[in-house]
Design a protein around this motif. Structure first.
Motif, PDB file in Angstrom:
ATOM      1  N   ASP A  17     -12.899  -4.700  29.067  1.00 25.40           N
ATOM      2  CA  ASP A  17     -13.501  -5.876  29.720  1.00 25.40           C
ATOM      3  C   ASP A  17     -14.026  -6.894  28.710  1.00 25.40           C
ATOM      4  OD1 ASP A  17     -12.972  -4.864  32.198  1.00 25.40           O
ATOM      5  OD2 ASP A  17     -14.912  -3.864  32.393  1.00 25.40           O
ATOM      6  N   GLU A  53      -1.837 -10.221  28.955  1.00 27.19           N
ATOM      7  CA  GLU A  53      -1.446 -10.817  30.236  1.00 27.19           C
ATOM      8  C   GLU A  53      -2.428 -11.963  30.484  1.00 27.19           C
ATOM      9  OE1 GLU A  53       0.778 -11.779  33.181  1.00 27.19           O
ATOM     10  OE2 GLU A  53       1.327 -10.108  31.855  1.00 27.19           O
ATOM     11  N   LYS A  56      -3.748 -13.356  33.904  1.00 25.42           N
ATOM     12  CA  LYS A  56      -4.664 -12.495  34.669  1.00 25.42           C
ATOM     13  C   LYS A  56      -5.873 -12.095  33.826  1.00 25.42           C
ATOM     14  CE  LYS A  56      -1.611 -10.509  38.100  1.00 25.42           C
ATOM     15  NZ  LYS A  56      -2.193 -11.121  39.268  1.00 25.42           N
ATOM     16  N   ASP A  57      -5.974 -12.677  32.630  1.00 26.29           N
ATOM     17  CA  ASP A  57      -7.103 -12.393  31.753  1.00 26.29           C
ATOM     18  C   ASP A  57      -7.198 -10.886  31.436  1.00 26.29           C
ATOM     19  OD1 ASP A  57      -9.162 -13.244  30.178  1.00 26.29           O
ATOM     20  OD2 ASP A  57     -10.690 -13.023  31.739  1.00 26.29           O
ATOM     21  N   ILE A  58      -6.021 -10.283  31.202  1.00 28.15           N
ATOM     22  CA  ILE A  58      -6.003  -8.853  30.860  1.00 28.15           C
ATOM     23  C   ILE A  58      -5.526  -8.698  29.422  1.00 28.15           C
ATOM     24  CG2 ILE A  58      -4.923  -6.605  31.341  1.00 28.15           C
ATOM     25  CD1 ILE A  58      -4.603  -7.504  34.234  1.00 28.15           C
ATOM     26  N   ILE A  80      -2.023  -3.051  36.803  1.00 26.97           N
ATOM     27  CA  ILE A  80      -3.424  -3.482  36.664  1.00 26.97           C
ATOM     28  C   ILE A  80      -3.555  -4.837  37.332  1.00 26.97           C
ATOM     29  CG2 ILE A  80      -5.327  -3.987  35.066  1.00 26.97           C
ATOM     30  CD1 ILE A  80      -3.920  -2.332  32.954  1.00 26.97           C
ATOM     31  N   ASP A  81      -4.492  -4.978  38.228  1.00 27.52           N
ATOM     32  CA  ASP A  81      -4.706  -6.220  38.983  1.00 27.52           C
ATOM     33  C   ASP A  81      -3.393  -6.745  39.574  1.00 27.52           C
ATOM     34  OD1 ASP A  81      -7.371  -6.257  38.670  1.00 27.52           O
ATOM     35  OD2 ASP A  81      -7.452  -7.969  37.290  1.00 27.52           O
ATOM     36  N   GLY A  82      -2.559  -5.847  40.072  1.00 30.28           N
ATOM     37  CA  GLY A  82      -1.322  -6.268  40.725  1.00 30.28           C
ATOM     38  C   GLY A  82      -0.169  -6.521  39.768  1.00 30.28           C
ATOM     39  N   LYS A  83      -0.407  -6.522  38.471  1.00 28.31           N
ATOM     40  CA  LYS A  83       0.687  -6.768  37.524  1.00 28.31           C
ATOM     41  C   LYS A  83       1.243  -5.419  37.060  1.00 28.31           C
ATOM     42  CE  LYS A  83       2.597  -8.024  33.438  1.00 28.31           C
ATOM     43  NZ  LYS A  83       3.982  -8.319  33.318  1.00 28.31           N
ATOM     44  N   GLU A  84       2.571  -5.248  37.249  1.00 31.14           N
ATOM     45  CA  GLU A  84       3.191  -3.993  36.830  1.00 31.14           C
ATOM     46  C   GLU A  84       3.682  -4.164  35.397  1.00 31.14           C
ATOM     47  OE1 GLU A  84       5.561  -1.853  39.765  1.00 31.14           O
ATOM     48  OE2 GLU A  84       7.105  -1.633  38.231  1.00 31.14           O
TER      49      GLU A  84
END
Ligand code: SF4
Ligand code: SF4
Length: 182
Positions: A17, A53, A56-58, A80-84
């Motif tokens: 995070d 990513e 998506k701020d990942i 993660i957060d919908g992103k595969e």
């Protein structure tokens, strides 16, 4: 059963995070392991890579782990957060199925060595350069069975043998040692 002995367990805690994807850790690691030390930096030579990513701020920092001579039988896929993510994205191994954690020129496996140095660093370089405190270094003492530790050079030679065969590697070393002596 091997002998028991005290061992310092070194851990880098990753707080995903807090990572903003700045990649300072990659630069610091590659510079520390350049020859001569700090003479260059190139994230492709780093033993930590940050999976990105941005939309998506990942950002997920992943450390290079063990050398694997063969692909594993199964694959990991993370969402993660919908992103595969691509298969194996977060795996730490230097393995034949992808280019991650391989020295770009030689193809030799890269592995995080916790910035082993003499004298020891106060903290690994990636931790020192992570200004967002996403990486935190911890040490603790544990009693463990004595293990034979493989050095970088041994892992490198093993991977060359896997790739080219023992005979070819022996032949090359013999030829090179003659030309170095001459
Ligand atoms: S230096 Fe820290 S914040 Fe920057 S990419 Fe590396 S882990 Fe993330
Ligand atoms: S601990 Fe050292 S060797 Fe490991 S990734 Fe960080 S800078 Fe690189």
């Amino acid at each position: 059963m091997g002998e028991k002995k005290k061992k310092i367990i070194k851990t880098i805690k990753v707080d995903v995070d807090k990572c903003n994807g700045c990649r300072a850790c990659e630069l610091a690691c590659s510079a520390f392991h350049a020859a001569p030390k700090y003479s260059s930096n190139n994230p492709a030579r780093s033993r930590i890579r940050v999976i990105h990513e941005p939309l998506k701020d990942i950002y997920v920092p992943v450390y290079a782990g063990e050398y694997a001579k063969a692909e594993c039988m199964g694959r990991d896929k993370y969402v993660i957060d919908g992103k595969e993510y691509d298969e194996c994205s977060f795996c730490r191994a230097s393995c034949p199925s992808r280019d991650l954690f391989k020295e770009p020129d030689s193809g030799l496996p890269l592995k995080c060595d916790m910035c082993q140095d003499d004298p020891d660093l106060k903290e690994p370089l990636c931790v020192q350069w992570c200004l967002n405190d996403a990486l935190t270094y911890e040490e603790r003492e544990e009693e463990v069975e004595e293990e034979v530790k493989q050095e970088d050079v041994e892992i490198g030679v093993e991977s060359m043998i896997d790739k080219y065969g023992l005979e070819k590697v022996m032949e090359t070393v013999a030829r090179m040692s003659v030309s170095k002596k001459g």
